[in-house]
Design an enzyme around this catalytic site. Sequence first.
Site, PDB file in Angstrom:
ATOM      1  N   CYS A  56       0.829  -1.206   0.000  1.00 62.01           N
ATOM      2  CA  CYS A  56       0.000   0.000   0.000  1.00 62.01           C
ATOM      3  C   CYS A  56       0.865   1.259   0.000  1.00 62.01           C
ATOM      4  CB  CYS A  56      -0.931  -0.022   1.219  1.00 62.01           C
ATOM      5  SG  CYS A  56      -1.936   1.451   1.372  1.00 62.01           S
TER       6      CYS A  56
ATOM      7  N   CYS B 166      -0.474   4.101   2.122  1.00 57.76           N
ATOM      8  CA  CYS B 166      -0.239   3.953   3.570  1.00 57.76           C
ATOM      9  C   CYS B 166       1.229   4.203   3.925  1.00 57.76           C
ATOM     10  CB  CYS B 166      -0.565   2.539   4.046  1.00 57.76           C
ATOM     11  SG  CYS B 166      -2.002   1.770   3.342  1.00 57.76           S
ATOM     12  N   ASP B 167       2.137   3.659   3.149  1.00 52.27           N
ATOM     13  CA  ASP B 167       3.533   3.589   3.587  1.00 52.27           C
ATOM     14  C   ASP B 167       4.519   4.410   2.763  1.00 52.27           C
ATOM     15  OD1 ASP B 167       2.768   1.806   5.592  1.00 52.27           O
ATOM     16  OD2 ASP B 167       2.909   0.096   4.251  1.00 52.27           O
TER      17      ASP B 167
END
Length: 307
Positions: free
Chosen positions: A134, A137-138
């Site tokens: 992701c 997200c990261d």
Amino acid sequence: MSQVHKVIIIGSGPAGYTAALYTSRALLKPLLFAGYASGGQLMLTSDVENYPGYPEGIMGSEIMSDFRKQAEKFGTEIVDKNVSSVDLSSRPFKVTVEGEDFFSESIIVSTGAEARWLGAENEDQYKGRGISTCATCDGAFFKDKEVIVIGGGDSAMEEATFLTRFASKVTIIHRREGLRASQIMSLRARENPKIDWKLNTSIKSWTGADNILTGAVLTNTKDNTDSNLSFDGAFIAIGHQPITGCLENQVDVDGHGYILNKINTMTSVEGVFACGDVVDTRYRQAITAAGMGCMAALEAEKHLSHS
Ligand code: NAP
């Protein structure tokens, strides 16, 4: 027949807990099956920085714990077990959990989706330690670092382009010469000067030091030769799969297995609603899943008041 519930919710990500919050506040006393690994995909991320209302960010596990507490506060009954099957052929609907049957006038399905992993050597060791599925997200953790993205579809192009905001260099690794991605998304990636390409290439194994990813052994899929590549992070973007095992042949799904919403959040079976990543091939965000959970709850409430 045992007690007939008004609403049974299957799944405990942002969609399921939001549906629980709304149906419990509507005094429908929802019963929610959270699964053994409750909380959904956010449990796999560290900091969540894009959920509105948390200017300092919040840990994925913490926000899901808060979602759960809020649903429980208004009377949701939560059972941490996996649903094995549902029978939607007669009413009330039947939900079977470890051999025990539960009955309900309506069902909200929010079982989510899971990113597909490559399954290359050492992958389990470096999941969350340099390998992610992701970028949203990261990605921000890789400021001025070198990362790779694996895949040749729209997701890979989108993730690679997004990652160039942070990373100093992004290398797309794809197993074939041709891309599956749409023209526009491929072009956007091709025109980005920070993106490099390694086509006809697959990941043989992941390498690292002190349990942190530092690179991979690559295989040229044309001549089968191996080479080493060093980088700081890897994003696998080879697609997602919806989690629908317990619903097999019960509701209409699309060609990729995602549940189809017939109208609003209603599925092909009246009284059965679906929300979140199990229906969403496009946005896949916690906030959009939560929004759909709210919609499904309001639709279920409306359905129950008319039936
Ligand atoms: P996808 O279109 O199925 O592409 C998956 C890619 O991963 C393919 O290039 C495939 O290679 C590769 N792949 C699959 N398994 C692999 C493996 N084991 N090892 C190495 N490579 C592997 O999936 P997606 O990109 O997630 O897109 C899914 C759907 O969402 C599509 O309809 C897409 O258009 C849509 N989407 C749209 C947007 C947007 O419009 N903004 C953004 C993201 C996704 P091969 O090509 O060799 O099969």
